[in-house]
Design an enzyme around this catalytic site. Structure first.
Site, PDB file in Angstrom:
ATOM      1  N   CYS A  30     -18.485 -43.462  -7.832  1.00 12.02           N
ATOM      2  CA  CYS A  30     -18.877 -43.011  -8.741  1.00 12.02           C
ATOM      3  C   CYS A  30     -18.841 -41.345  -8.444  1.00 12.02           C
ATOM      4  CB  CYS A  30     -20.519 -43.279  -9.416  1.00 12.02           C
ATOM      5  SG  CYS A  30     -21.223 -42.202 -10.287  1.00 12.02           S
ATOM      6  N   CYS A  33     -21.838 -39.126  -9.314  1.00 11.26           N
ATOM      7  CA  CYS A  33     -22.985 -39.512  -8.177  1.00 11.26           C
ATOM      8  C   CYS A  33     -22.491 -38.711  -6.806  1.00 11.26           C
ATOM      9  CB  CYS A  33     -22.814 -41.035  -7.605  1.00 11.26           C
ATOM     10  SG  CYS A  33     -23.022 -42.264  -9.122  1.00 11.26           S
TER      11      CYS A  33
END
Length: 103
Positions: A30, A33
């Site tokens: 991600c 992230c």
């Protein structure tokens, strides 16, 4: 350094903590992230002794992600007294995370 939270240590690290706990739900693939990761790590150093900062890898800890109905990542949950008191989805600044944590 943020604590790696698993279903095995979730109760002791998060639910039984006398300090507020910020939990970052994330995954290695991600991109947002990856952007939030260094912010969470930096915050964990700054709030040491005032709060606990942990990370849950949703790929490795799907049971925890499902338990808290994590639909988007990164999602940050703040726990106080074993209960979720704040939820943040997406990348945020360190100041916003600190404010959510209440320290």
């Amino acid at each position: 350094m943020a604590i790696a939270i698993t279903k095995e240590n979730f109760k002791s690290v998060v639910l039984e903590s006398s300090e507020p706990v910020l939990v970052d739900f994330w995954a290695a693939w991600c991109r947002p992230c990856q952007m939030l990761g260094p912010i969470v790590e930096s915050l964990s150093e700054e709030v040491k002794g005032l709060a606990v900062v942990g990370k849950v890898n949703v790929d490795e800890q799907a049971e925890l992600a499902n338990q808290f109905r994590i639909m988007s990542i990164p999602t940050v949950l703040v726990f106080k007294g074993g209960k979720v008191v704040n939820s943040i989805i997406g990348v945020r600044s360190k100041d916003e995370l600190r404010k959510a944590l209440g320290v």
